[in-house]
Design an enzyme around this catalytic site. Structure first.
Site, mmCIF file in Angstrom:
data_model
loop_
_atom_site.group_PDB
_atom_site.id
_atom_site.type_symbol
_atom_site.label_atom_id
_atom_site.label_comp_id
_atom_site.label_asym_id
_atom_site.label_seq_id
_atom_site.Cartn_x
_atom_site.Cartn_y
_atom_site.Cartn_z
ATOM 1 N N SER A 51 0.841 -1.193 0.000
ATOM 2 C CA SER A 51 0.000 0.000 0.000
ATOM 3 C C SER A 51 0.881 1.251 0.000
ATOM 4 O O SER A 51 2.103 1.166 0.012
ATOM 5 C CB SER A 51 -0.896 0.004 1.238
ATOM 6 O OG SER A 51 -0.088 0.227 2.377
ATOM 7 N N LYS A 52 0.205 2.378 -0.027
ATOM 8 C CA LYS A 52 0.880 3.679 -0.044
ATOM 9 C C LYS A 52 1.873 3.833 1.082
ATOM 10 O O LYS A 52 2.930 4.438 0.930
ATOM 11 C CB LYS A 52 -0.161 4.782 0.099
ATOM 12 C CG LYS A 52 -0.546 5.361 -1.215
ATOM 13 C CD LYS A 52 -1.241 6.694 -1.017
ATOM 14 C CE LYS A 52 -1.659 7.219 -2.371
ATOM 15 N NZ LYS A 52 -2.831 7.994 -2.391
#
Ligand code: GLU
Length: 468
Positions: free
Chosen positions: A238-239
């Site tokens: 994820s980010k």
């Protein structure tokens, strides 16, 4: 053997992230390495979650990465009539049937099955009812009651499931819309796809899709499923792991060939080679080189790969990227004050050390600011701009002023001449001069830096340092 046709089939519900881009890259390489075609289908059937912005972002990202597709882009939403036509054929040939069970009934069947230790699934209540169309009715696939459905996955090897484990899945919802599994099979068939390479979140769909191919008497493509990319903590990428949408990397000044090279190595290998040209990738790619365990995203390695490509890149191209970046960062008006030709002379000095364009602009700051805006690092000033250094800089200032043009050789002559004359060590002179012209920031060697900085700035900066 028929020509390979491979495809990428993203759902435009978000930007093209690193994982999606890697899937696209593998599918593209599969086609190119086998001299086949690569087709692009936008699976925009979820009207609520699909956006034009996401469609544009996918297309832009693929273009930026150079993953060109053959033929027109196919939009799945445009094929609904064709999907329904196939569903009708399946009903006509007995492979599908209408079902009027309510959601509550189906839920109850599942619950009962679970209680009895069976796999929760639709129990086939409507199989023999021979129902026709009607309000609230879905169409289901008649899954064979015995036997198994298997395939030889290009990445994972043989996979097989017992048909009794499979649900009579819905092909057409009660609102008349076709489901994902049905639409994918019809579109892949109609687009002539011979090899499906996709994320392994779809591996459970594959036997279901194969049953649809069989029910239609269509040739079944080969399937391959690539494992996910994980963050360094082994959780879903994820980010927060530094993984961004592909176009964020473009904005940050990553080179597309570096993104390609980093992504391809996430899950694919060819001996222990790390860096590949595009031609080498096309030449060497094979699904045999795809690993079957999840890969871990490593930002540091990504930056390393990018820095390797930054070093090799044409300085003129990098200069253009720096200018674009400046324009975005400070606006066109401010950026126009910076001369592109000057930037093009600064770039080669920074190429050996910059990890990205952002990083390069950061390092270029010392070249770009005027003497009045140069920031002096306090610690460096204290350490190197001593009273003795002041006297030295005063003498050197005169000598630099007397030189007609600063070149590698004339700078060397001034500095070495001074060092020899005074019986000093080079660093005794080099460090104060470097602090004077750069403010103490990391910077290239003086013989390279001063000629690019030019006589006027050099002299002005030494003068300012003397005043400090
Ligand atoms: N549209 C699907 C997705 O984005 C992929 C379908 C497929 O590759 O079969 O997950």
């Amino acid at each position: 053997m028929s020509k390979t046709v491979s495809r990428f089939a993203p759902s435009p519900t978000g930007f093209l992230h690193i994982g999606g881009a890697r899937t696209a890259l593998f599918a593209w390489l599969l086609a190119r390495s086998e001299g086949g075609e690569f087709v692009l289908r936008i699976e925009d059937t979820d009207r609520e979650r699909s956006t034009q912005e996401a469609i544009d972002a996918i297309i832009d990202a693929m273009a930026w990465l150079g993953l060109e597709h053959d033929g027109e882009i196919v939009f799945q939403s445009g094929n609904a009539d064709r999907h329904n036509e196939v569903i009708d054929q399946l009903i006509a040939n007995g492979h599908a049937y209408y079902c009027d069970c309510t959601k509550e009934q189906v839920d109850a069947m599942r619950e009962l099955a679970m209680k009895e230790g069976r796999k929760p699934k639709y129990d086939g209540t409507c199989r023999g009812k021979n129902l026709g169309p009607g309000e609230g009715r879905v169409v289901r696939l008649r899954v064979p009651e015995s036997g198994s459905t298997g395939f030889n996955d290009m990445v994972k090897g043989p996979i097989s499931v017992e048909n009794v484990e499979l649900d009579d899945m819905i092909l057409r919802r009660s609102d008349g819309t076709p489901t994902y599994n049905l639409a994918v099979v019809v579109d892949d068939h109609d687009m002539g796809v011979t090899k499906v390479l996709r994320g392994d979140d779809h591996v459970n769909n594959t036997p279901r899709q194969i049953l649809i191919y069989q029910a239609m008497g269509w040739e079944i493509p080969r399937f391959g499923h690539v494992p996910m990319i994980l963050g360094p903590d082994k959780k879903k990428l994820s980010k927060r792991h530094g993984a961004l949408s592909v176009m964020e990397y473009e904005k940050m000044g990553y080179l597309p060939e570096a993104v390609i090279n980093y992504l391809v190595r996430l899950g694919w290998s060819h001996g222990d080679q790390e860096l590949f040209t595009r031609e080498e990738l096309v030449e060497h790619f094979s699904t045999d080189g795809l690993g079957n365990s999840p890969s871990v995203f490593d930002l540091t390695k990504f930056e390393w790969v990018n820095s390797q490509y930054m070093q090799q890149a044409d300085p003129e191209r990098i200069a253009d990227m720096v200018m674009d970046f400046l324009e975005r960062e400070v606006g066109a008006e401010e950026a126009a004050k910076v001369e592109r030709d000057y930037v093009a002379r600064v770039v080669p000095l920074l190429q050996p050390r910059a990890k990205s364009i952002v990083d390069m602009v950061e390092q270029a700051r010392v070249f770009l600011v005027d003497v009045s805006h140069l920031q002096y690092d306090e610690a460096a000033v204290k350490k190197f701009l001593t009273p003795e250094a002041k006297a030295m800089l005063e003498e050197l200032l005169e000598r630099f002023e007397a030189v007609e043009e600063l070149t590698h050789d004339s700078v060397e002559e001034v500095l070495k001449g001074y060092v020899n004359e005074k019986g000093l060590k080079f660093k005794d002179v080099g460090q104060p001069v470097r602090t004077a012209v750069s403010g103490g920031a990391p910077s290239p060697g003086l013989y390279d830096m001063l000629p690019v900085l030019g006589k006027e700035q050099t002299v002005a900066r030494i003068r300012r340092a003397i005043e400090l």
